[in-house]
Design a protein around this motif. Structure first.
Motif, mmCIF file in Angstrom:
data_model
loop_
_atom_site.group_PDB
_atom_site.id
_atom_site.type_symbol
_atom_site.label_atom_id
_atom_site.label_comp_id
_atom_site.label_asym_id
_atom_site.label_seq_id
_atom_site.Cartn_x
_atom_site.Cartn_y
_atom_site.Cartn_z
ATOM 1 N N TRP A 37 -7.783 -98.610 -2.329
ATOM 2 C CA TRP A 37 -7.411 -97.201 -2.276
ATOM 3 C C TRP A 37 -6.875 -96.707 -3.612
ATOM 4 O O TRP A 37 -6.183 -97.415 -4.323
ATOM 5 C CB TRP A 37 -6.352 -97.001 -1.195
ATOM 6 N N GLU A 38 -7.222 -95.495 -3.947
ATOM 7 C CA GLU A 38 -6.636 -94.824 -5.099
ATOM 8 C C GLU A 38 -6.217 -93.432 -4.648
ATOM 9 O O GLU A 38 -6.825 -92.861 -3.752
ATOM 10 C CB GLU A 38 -7.628 -94.741 -6.257
ATOM 11 N N PRO A 39 -5.200 -92.853 -5.240
ATOM 12 C CA PRO A 39 -4.774 -91.502 -4.865
ATOM 13 C C PRO A 39 -5.841 -90.464 -5.219
ATOM 14 O O PRO A 39 -6.550 -90.600 -6.210
ATOM 15 C CB PRO A 39 -3.516 -91.272 -5.703
ATOM 16 N N PHE A 40 -5.933 -89.439 -4.391
ATOM 17 C CA PHE A 40 -6.887 -88.360 -4.589
ATOM 18 C C PHE A 40 -6.186 -87.022 -4.508
ATOM 19 O O PHE A 40 -5.136 -86.896 -3.874
ATOM 20 C CB PHE A 40 -7.971 -88.377 -3.502
ATOM 21 N N LEU A 41 -6.809 -86.017 -5.093
ATOM 22 C CA LEU A 41 -6.370 -84.644 -4.966
ATOM 23 C C LEU A 41 -7.563 -83.860 -4.437
ATOM 24 O O LEU A 41 -8.610 -83.802 -5.086
ATOM 25 C CB LEU A 41 -5.935 -84.097 -6.329
ATOM 26 N N TRP A 42 -7.434 -83.319 -3.242
ATOM 27 C CA TRP A 42 -8.506 -82.538 -2.637
ATOM 28 C C TRP A 42 -8.276 -81.095 -3.056
ATOM 29 O O TRP A 42 -7.311 -80.458 -2.633
ATOM 30 C CB TRP A 42 -8.466 -82.721 -1.143
ATOM 31 N N VAL A 43 -9.143 -80.556 -3.899
ATOM 32 C CA VAL A 43 -9.016 -79.203 -4.426
ATOM 33 C C VAL A 43 -10.043 -78.330 -3.721
ATOM 34 O O VAL A 43 -11.219 -78.686 -3.648
ATOM 35 C CB VAL A 43 -9.267 -79.175 -5.953
ATOM 36 N N TYR A 44 -9.592 -77.187 -3.203
ATOM 37 C CA TYR A 44 -10.521 -76.315 -2.502
ATOM 38 C C TYR A 44 -10.200 -74.852 -2.767
ATOM 39 O O TYR A 44 -9.132 -74.507 -3.274
ATOM 40 C CB TYR A 44 -10.518 -76.617 -1.003
ATOM 41 N N VAL A 45 -11.159 -74.012 -2.407
ATOM 42 C CA VAL A 45 -11.043 -72.574 -2.587
ATOM 43 C C VAL A 45 -10.584 -71.975 -1.259
ATOM 44 O O VAL A 45 -11.276 -72.129 -0.256
ATOM 45 C CB VAL A 45 -12.413 -71.976 -2.984
ATOM 46 N N PRO A 46 -9.437 -71.317 -1.222
ATOM 47 C CA PRO A 46 -9.002 -70.704 0.037
ATOM 48 C C PRO A 46 -9.822 -69.450 0.341
ATOM 49 O O PRO A 46 -10.481 -68.900 -0.538
ATOM 50 C CB PRO A 46 -7.538 -70.354 -0.231
ATOM 51 N N GLY A 47 -9.783 -69.021 1.571
ATOM 52 C CA GLY A 47 -10.459 -67.786 1.957
ATOM 53 C C GLY A 47 -11.882 -68.012 2.416
ATOM 54 O O GLY A 47 -12.219 -69.067 2.954
ATOM 55 N N PRO A 48 -12.768 -67.023 2.162
ATOM 56 C CA PRO A 48 -14.131 -67.103 2.682
ATOM 57 C C PRO A 48 -14.948 -68.263 2.121
ATOM 58 O O PRO A 48 -15.945 -68.653 2.689
ATOM 59 C CB PRO A 48 -14.756 -65.762 2.298
ATOM 60 N N HIS A 49 -14.520 -68.808 0.997
ATOM 61 C CA HIS A 49 -15.222 -69.954 0.399
ATOM 62 C C HIS A 49 -14.479 -71.253 0.674
ATOM 63 O O HIS A 49 -14.587 -72.212 -0.087
ATOM 64 C CB HIS A 49 -15.384 -69.755 -1.109
ATOM 65 N N SER A 50 -13.737 -71.322 1.755
ATOM 66 C CA SER A 50 -12.891 -72.492 2.020
ATOM 67 C C SER A 50 -13.685 -73.776 2.222
ATOM 68 O O SER A 50 -13.121 -74.855 2.192
ATOM 69 C CB SER A 50 -11.980 -72.242 3.213
ATOM 70 N N HIS A 51 -14.981 -73.665 2.407
ATOM 71 C CA HIS A 51 -15.823 -74.862 2.533
ATOM 72 C C HIS A 51 -16.163 -75.464 1.172
ATOM 73 O O HIS A 51 -16.759 -76.524 1.095
ATOM 74 C CB HIS A 51 -17.105 -74.519 3.294
ATOM 75 N N VAL A 52 -15.798 -74.783 0.092
ATOM 76 C CA VAL A 52 -16.098 -75.250 -1.261
ATOM 77 C C VAL A 52 -14.900 -76.016 -1.801
ATOM 78 O O VAL A 52 -13.776 -75.523 -1.776
ATOM 79 C CB VAL A 52 -16.417 -74.061 -2.197
ATOM 80 N N GLY A 53 -15.145 -77.218 -2.268
ATOM 81 C CA GLY A 53 -14.058 -78.012 -2.826
ATOM 82 C C GLY A 53 -14.577 -79.266 -3.491
ATOM 83 O O GLY A 53 -15.781 -79.510 -3.542
ATOM 84 N N THR A 54 -13.654 -80.039 -3.994
ATOM 85 C CA THR A 54 -13.977 -81.320 -4.603
ATOM 86 C C THR A 54 -12.761 -82.228 -4.492
ATOM 87 O O THR A 54 -11.652 -81.766 -4.236
ATOM 88 C CB THR A 54 -14.408 -81.166 -6.080
ATOM 89 N N VAL A 55 -12.984 -83.493 -4.686
ATOM 90 C CA VAL A 55 -11.906 -84.475 -4.662
ATOM 91 C C VAL A 55 -11.802 -85.063 -6.064
ATOM 92 O O VAL A 55 -12.790 -85.506 -6.632
ATOM 93 C CB VAL A 55 -12.179 -85.584 -3.617
ATOM 94 N N VAL A 56 -10.592 -85.034 -6.631
ATOM 95 C CA VAL A 56 -10.359 -85.492 -7.997
ATOM 96 C C VAL A 56 -9.485 -86.741 -7.958
ATOM 97 O O VAL A 56 -8.561 -86.843 -7.150
ATOM 98 C CB VAL A 56 -9.674 -84.384 -8.831
ATOM 99 N N SER A 57 -9.788 -87.671 -8.844
ATOM 100 C CA SER A 57 -8.953 -88.861 -9.002
ATOM 101 C C SER A 57 -8.611 -89.021 -10.477
ATOM 102 O O SER A 57 -9.230 -88.415 -11.341
ATOM 103 C CB SER A 57 -9.685 -90.108 -8.499
ATOM 104 N N ALA A 58 -7.607 -89.811 -10.754
ATOM 105 C CA ALA A 58 -7.252 -90.172 -12.122
ATOM 106 C C ALA A 58 -7.567 -91.664 -12.258
ATOM 107 O O ALA A 58 -7.040 -92.480 -11.509
ATOM 108 C CB ALA A 58 -5.779 -89.899 -12.396
ATOM 109 N N ARG A 59 -8.446 -91.996 -13.185
ATOM 110 C CA ARG A 59 -8.896 -93.380 -13.353
ATOM 111 C C ARG A 59 -8.583 -93.886 -14.751
ATOM 112 O O ARG A 59 -8.620 -93.126 -15.718
ATOM 113 C CB ARG A 59 -10.410 -93.473 -13.148
#
Length: 106
Positions: A37-59
């Protein structure tokens, strides 16, 4: 986790929301291999585009440095060095805008 916290703070003024997923039990789906496991940051767009996002990690990267990566793409998802959070926020912003509005030049 500190790098991801910094990125989360840098993305907030751009209108993005981030959910910190720092432990396997916080992830919304079961994780196979929690030992890797590594820590993640789930980044997303609130509102009508809430289905749009990505998961970022620091490696860890060569030279004893750390870099932000789009987690789904692993090392191929390089965004920027962790020492340049503004560049990481800009890259994440471009990535998410492209997903919201494909075909537009950002």
């Amino acid at each position: 986790m500190r790098y991801l916290d910094t990125l989360s703070a840098a993305l907030k003024p751009l209108g993005y929301r981030a959910i910190r997923l720092y432990r396997p039990e916080e992830f919304p789906v079961p994780v196979a291999l929690p030992a890797l496991w590594e820590p993640f940051l789930w980044v997303y767009v609130p509102g009508p585009h809430s289905h749009v996002g990505t998961v970022v990690s620091a490696r860890a990267v060569s030279g004893g440095m750390w870099a932000y990566h789009e987690a789904q793409r692993g090392r191929f998802g390089y965004l920027s060095p962790c020492g340049d959070v503004k560049a990481a926020a800009d890259q994440t912003d471009k990535l998410l805008k492209h997903r919201m509005f494909p075909g537009n030049a950002w």
